[in-house]
Motif scaffolding. Structure first.
Motif, PDB file in Angstrom:
ATOM      1  N   ASP A  67       0.818  -1.217   0.000  1.00  0.00           N
ATOM      2  CA  ASP A  67       0.000   0.000   0.000  1.00  0.00           C
ATOM      3  C   ASP A  67       0.850   1.264   0.000  1.00  0.00           C
ATOM      4  OD1 ASP A  67      -2.236  -1.579   0.089  1.00  0.00           O
ATOM      5  OD2 ASP A  67      -2.417  -1.516   2.266  1.00  0.00           O
ATOM      6  N   ILE A  68       2.118   1.133   0.353  1.00  0.00           N
ATOM      7  CA  ILE A  68       3.000   2.295   0.458  1.00  0.00           C
ATOM      8  C   ILE A  68       3.926   2.328  -0.753  1.00  0.00           C
ATOM      9  CG2 ILE A  68       4.848   3.357   1.781  1.00  0.00           C
ATOM     10  CD1 ILE A  68       3.608   2.211   4.279  1.00  0.00           C
ATOM     11  N   THR A  69       3.945   3.460  -1.418  1.00  0.00           N
ATOM     12  CA  THR A  69       4.845   3.674  -2.551  1.00  0.00           C
ATOM     13  C   THR A  69       6.011   4.540  -2.088  1.00  0.00           C
ATOM     14  OG1 THR A  69       2.995   3.542  -4.113  1.00  0.00           O
ATOM     15  CG2 THR A  69       5.044   4.533  -4.902  1.00  0.00           C
ATOM     16  N   VAL A  70       7.207   3.965  -2.127  1.00  0.00           N
ATOM     17  CA  VAL A  70       8.399   4.692  -1.694  1.00  0.00           C
ATOM     18  C   VAL A  70       8.930   5.513  -2.866  1.00  0.00           C
ATOM     19  CG1 VAL A  70      10.725   4.505  -0.754  1.00  0.00           C
ATOM     20  CG2 VAL A  70       8.952   2.871  -0.052  1.00  0.00           C
ATOM     21  N   PRO A  71       9.120   6.824  -2.708  1.00  0.00           N
ATOM     22  CA  PRO A  71       9.686   7.641  -3.795  1.00  0.00           C
ATOM     23  C   PRO A  71      11.056   7.115  -4.231  1.00  0.00           C
ATOM     24  CG  PRO A  71       8.775   9.035  -2.065  1.00  0.00           C
ATOM     25  CD  PRO A  71       8.756   7.652  -1.532  1.00  0.00           C
ATOM     26  N   ASP A  72      11.354   7.286  -5.504  1.00  0.00           N
ATOM     27  CA  ASP A  72      12.618   6.787  -6.044  1.00  0.00           C
ATOM     28  C   ASP A  72      13.824   7.424  -5.371  1.00  0.00           C
ATOM     29  OD1 ASP A  72      11.142   5.231  -7.778  1.00  0.00           O
ATOM     30  OD2 ASP A  72      11.196   6.712  -9.409  1.00  0.00           O
ATOM     31  N   GLU A  73      13.658   8.631  -4.828  1.00  0.00           N
ATOM     32  CA  GLU A  73      14.788   9.326  -4.216  1.00  0.00           C
ATOM     33  C   GLU A  73      15.155   8.777  -2.838  1.00  0.00           C
ATOM     34  OE1 GLU A  73      12.347  12.279  -6.654  1.00  0.00           O
ATOM     35  OE2 GLU A  73      12.003  10.646  -5.222  1.00  0.00           O
ATOM     36  N   LEU A  74      14.274   7.961  -2.242  1.00  0.00           N
ATOM     37  CA  LEU A  74      14.481   7.494  -0.869  1.00  0.00           C
ATOM     38  C   LEU A  74      14.930   6.042  -0.846  1.00  0.00           C
ATOM     39  CD1 LEU A  74      11.351   9.051   0.899  1.00  0.00           C
ATOM     40  CD2 LEU A  74      13.654  10.020   0.660  1.00  0.00           C
ATOM     41  N   GLU A  75      15.598   5.691   0.246  1.00  0.00           N
ATOM     42  CA  GLU A  75      16.040   4.324   0.468  1.00  0.00           C
ATOM     43  C   GLU A  75      15.406   3.832   1.767  1.00  0.00           C
ATOM     44  OE1 GLU A  75      20.372   3.549  -0.789  1.00  0.00           O
ATOM     45  OE2 GLU A  75      20.351   5.703  -0.357  1.00  0.00           O
ATOM     46  N   CYS A  76      14.296   3.163   1.638  1.00  0.00           N
ATOM     47  CA  CYS A  76      13.631   2.595   2.807  1.00  0.00           C
ATOM     48  C   CYS A  76      12.745   1.438   2.382  1.00  0.00           C
ATOM     49  CB  CYS A  76      12.837   3.651   3.581  1.00  0.00           C
ATOM     50  SG  CYS A  76      11.611   4.533   2.613  1.00  0.00           S
ATOM     51  N   VAL A  77      12.520   0.529   3.305  1.00  0.00           N
ATOM     52  CA  VAL A  77      11.706  -0.667   3.071  1.00  0.00           C
ATOM     53  C   VAL A  77      10.683  -0.777   4.186  1.00  0.00           C
ATOM     54  CG1 VAL A  77      11.718  -3.190   3.014  1.00  0.00           C
ATOM     55  CG2 VAL A  77      13.486  -1.925   1.808  1.00  0.00           C
ATOM     56  N   TRP A  78       9.432  -1.020   3.805  1.00  0.00           N
ATOM     57  CA  TRP A  78       8.347  -1.206   4.766  1.00  0.00           C
ATOM     58  C   TRP A  78       7.973  -2.686   4.815  1.00  0.00           C
ATOM     59  CZ3 TRP A  78       6.208   2.403   7.994  1.00  0.00           C
ATOM     60  CH2 TRP A  78       6.497   3.744   7.737  1.00  0.00           C
ATOM     61  N   VAL A  79       7.923  -3.241   6.039  1.00  0.00           N
ATOM     62  CA  VAL A  79       7.571  -4.648   6.236  1.00  0.00           C
ATOM     63  C   VAL A  79       6.507  -4.731   7.320  1.00  0.00           C
ATOM     64  CG1 VAL A  79       8.396  -6.962   6.800  1.00  0.00           C
ATOM     65  CG2 VAL A  79       9.894  -5.373   5.577  1.00  0.00           C
ATOM     66  N   LEU A  80       5.464  -5.500   7.071  1.00  0.00           N
ATOM     67  CA  LEU A  80       4.391  -5.708   8.057  1.00  0.00           C
ATOM     68  C   LEU A  80       4.645  -7.036   8.757  1.00  0.00           C
ATOM     69  CD1 LEU A  80       1.746  -4.236   8.948  1.00  0.00           C
ATOM     70  CD2 LEU A  80       0.522  -5.905   7.557  1.00  0.00           C
ATOM     71  N   LEU A  81       4.785  -7.000  10.078  1.00  0.00           N
ATOM     72  CA  LEU A  81       5.097  -8.183  10.873  1.00  0.00           C
ATOM     73  C   LEU A  81       3.900  -8.580  11.722  1.00  0.00           C
ATOM     74  CD1 LEU A  81       8.618  -7.044  12.160  1.00  0.00           C
ATOM     75  CD2 LEU A  81       8.138  -8.506  10.195  1.00  0.00           C
ATOM     76  N   GLU A  82       3.623  -9.877  11.758  1.00  0.00           N
ATOM     77  CA  GLU A  82       2.553 -10.421  12.609  1.00  0.00           C
ATOM     78  C   GLU A  82       3.090 -11.605  13.389  1.00  0.00           C
ATOM     79  OE1 GLU A  82      -1.539 -10.591  11.042  1.00  0.00           O
ATOM     80  OE2 GLU A  82      -0.668 -10.069   9.098  1.00  0.00           O
ATOM     81  N   PRO A  83       3.906 -11.363  14.408  1.00  0.00           N
ATOM     82  CA  PRO A  83       4.391 -12.469  15.250  1.00  0.00           C
ATOM     83  C   PRO A  83       3.240 -13.150  15.973  1.00  0.00           C
ATOM     84  CG  PRO A  83       5.650 -10.447  15.618  1.00  0.00           C
ATOM     85  CD  PRO A  83       4.448 -10.067  14.817  1.00  0.00           C
ATOM     86  N   GLN A  84       3.490 -14.355  16.430  1.00  0.00           N
ATOM     87  CA  GLN A  84       2.432 -15.108  17.108  1.00  0.00           C
ATOM     88  C   GLN A  84       2.092 -14.508  18.464  1.00  0.00           C
ATOM     89  OE1 GLN A  84       3.697 -19.183  17.264  1.00  0.00           O
ATOM     90  NE2 GLN A  84       3.382 -19.542  15.087  1.00  0.00           N
TER      91      GLN A  84
END
Length: 432
Positions: A67-84
């Protein structure tokens, strides 16, 4: 990567974040993958260096946030975590790995991207928590931490004498303090290990309320009773006080008969739309499951799902409907409740009294207010002027005047000193 893999497994790390990974599109998977971990990364396409990577253990549910679009100028990664195992008031964790250079012209763009992304995720997952971490290189992050009540928890140098690598989160209370570790390979940044605190046991609070239920069938039965009731003992009473006592004696007896008190237990983390009926159905479903009654369990399972869906719709519909008649301040308060954006409790500090001793704090405040007028003599009731007999004749009340006033009662208000619900007052105002 061999040293990195060894450290992750030696320290039993579930999620590992690397900044300045130096990955590139032509890098073979075998050069970046770690056995037992899933990789989420972003690398530079046109130049060397930079890049971020997130390694998540295979048994932890994790996915890239599309759902998140990272601009080409930025260096970042979004991860959704669902631990038990998560705290009850946290449904998912959004992790963002960030790298930005010291002289980057995109610092404002990064701040805007982080705030907009957190807004988007908070709408989709109201009970979400955040972990924004990486190499920020002295970038000003005050606006980010204040906007979502995040806490920056790194308090030791991460490169020479500077704190460049940061962790900003809103669930640090469940974790121990971060620990510095030796750098990996030829890196000039130290490693940071952040582990859960196993000694924390969260105390949940249960609020018990005693309420009355007002079902339509109960209201109809009460209406039949009040119409057929013989009030002769009220009319035959000798004075006004006896009439009032006789009236409320019969009324309270009927209230206990038609609308008995029910004890409702609310958990401090219950959703706003949770109702006693939903809790009752869940208990019945569990009983059917333990009794191995598959037919009854299946019926109750479906009923619970329908009740939850209906409760959510009703709650949000009523919330929006009520806001149509409120001022802007009420709008803002309700929006904060609906988005779970609540502030922590504010403690009143009184010198010499512990913050947990609420009774002593209240007494201290009362004594202060009393001391303001302690030097003033109390009023002498015998010297107060009397205005009786009145110059005007007593006011006359007619049934239609009583009905007009009773029909204006706000049914959502609490009961008065007599304990009679305003809902019933308005419902049977026509009988006045």
């Amino acid at each position: 990567m061999d040293e990195m893999e060894t450290m992750l497994k030696l320290e039993n790390i579930d999620v590992g974040v690397i900044t300045e990974s130096w990955f590139h599109p032509e890098l073979p998977c075998s050069m970046s993958s770690i056995s037992g971990y899933n990789l989420f990364s972003q690398c530079r396409d046109t130049s060397k260096g930079g890049g971020v990577a997130v390694y998540v253990r295979s048994h932890i549910s994790a996915m890239h946030i599309t759902d998140i679009t990272v601009p080409d100028e930025l260096e970042c990664v979004w991860v959704l975590l669902e631990p038990q195992m998560l705290p009850r008031d946290v449904s998912v964790i959004a992790l963002c790995a960030v790298y930005i250079t010291t002289d980057s012209p995109n610092q404002h763009l990064l701040r805007q991207h982080l705030l907009e992304s957190m807004d988007l995720l908070h709408v989709k997952y109201p009970d979400i928590s955040f972990a924004i971490l990486g190499d920020f290189n002295r970038m000003n992050i005050t606006l980010i931490t204040r906007s979502y009540n995040l806490k920056q928890i790194i308090n030791f140098p991460t490169r020479e004498q500077a704190i460049l690598d940061l962790i900003k989160t809103d669930f640090s209370k469940f974790y121990s303090d971060p620990l510095p570790m030796s750098p990996v390979g030829k890196s000039d940044h130290i490693c940071i290990v952040w582990k859960p605190n196993p000694s924390i046991t969260r105390k949940h609070k249960n609020a018990v309320r005693v309420v009355r239920t007002f079902k339509d069938s109960q209201i109809r039965e009460f209406g039949t009773w009040i119409q057929d009731q013989n009030w002769s003992n009220v009319f035959e009473a000798n004075n006004m006080q006896e009439k009032v006592d006789a009236f409320y004696e019969q009324l309270n007896s009927a209230m206990e008969s038609f609308f008995p008190h029910v004890t409702v237990k609310n958990h401090d983390n219950d959703k706003k739309w949770i109702t006693p009926r939903i809790k009752k159905l869940i208990r019945e479903r569990q009983a059917a499951f333990l009794a191995e009654d598959k037919t009854q369990w299946g019926q109750l399972r479906n009923k619970v799902q329908r009740e939850i869906a209906k409760a959510k719709i009703n709650y949000h519909a009523n919330s929006v409907r009520n806001l149509q008649h409120k001022d802007p301040r009420k709008w803002r308060q309700q929006i904060k409740v609906m988005t779970n954006d609540t502030k922590s409790e504010h403690n009143i500090h009184v010198h010499g009294i512990q913050n947990s001793d609420h009774v002593s704090i209240a007494n201290s405040i009362n004594e202060l207010f009393v001391s303001v007028s302690s030097n003033i003599n109390p009023l002498d009731n015998t010297k107060l002027p009397s205005y009786l007999p009145a110059y005007n004749s007593p006011p006359q009340l007619y049934p239609w005047d009583v009905y007009a006033e009773l029909s204006k009662v706000n049914r959502s208000k609490p009961c008065g000193p007599d304990g009679f619900p305003p809902r019933l007052v308005k419902e049977f105002a026509y009988m006045s």
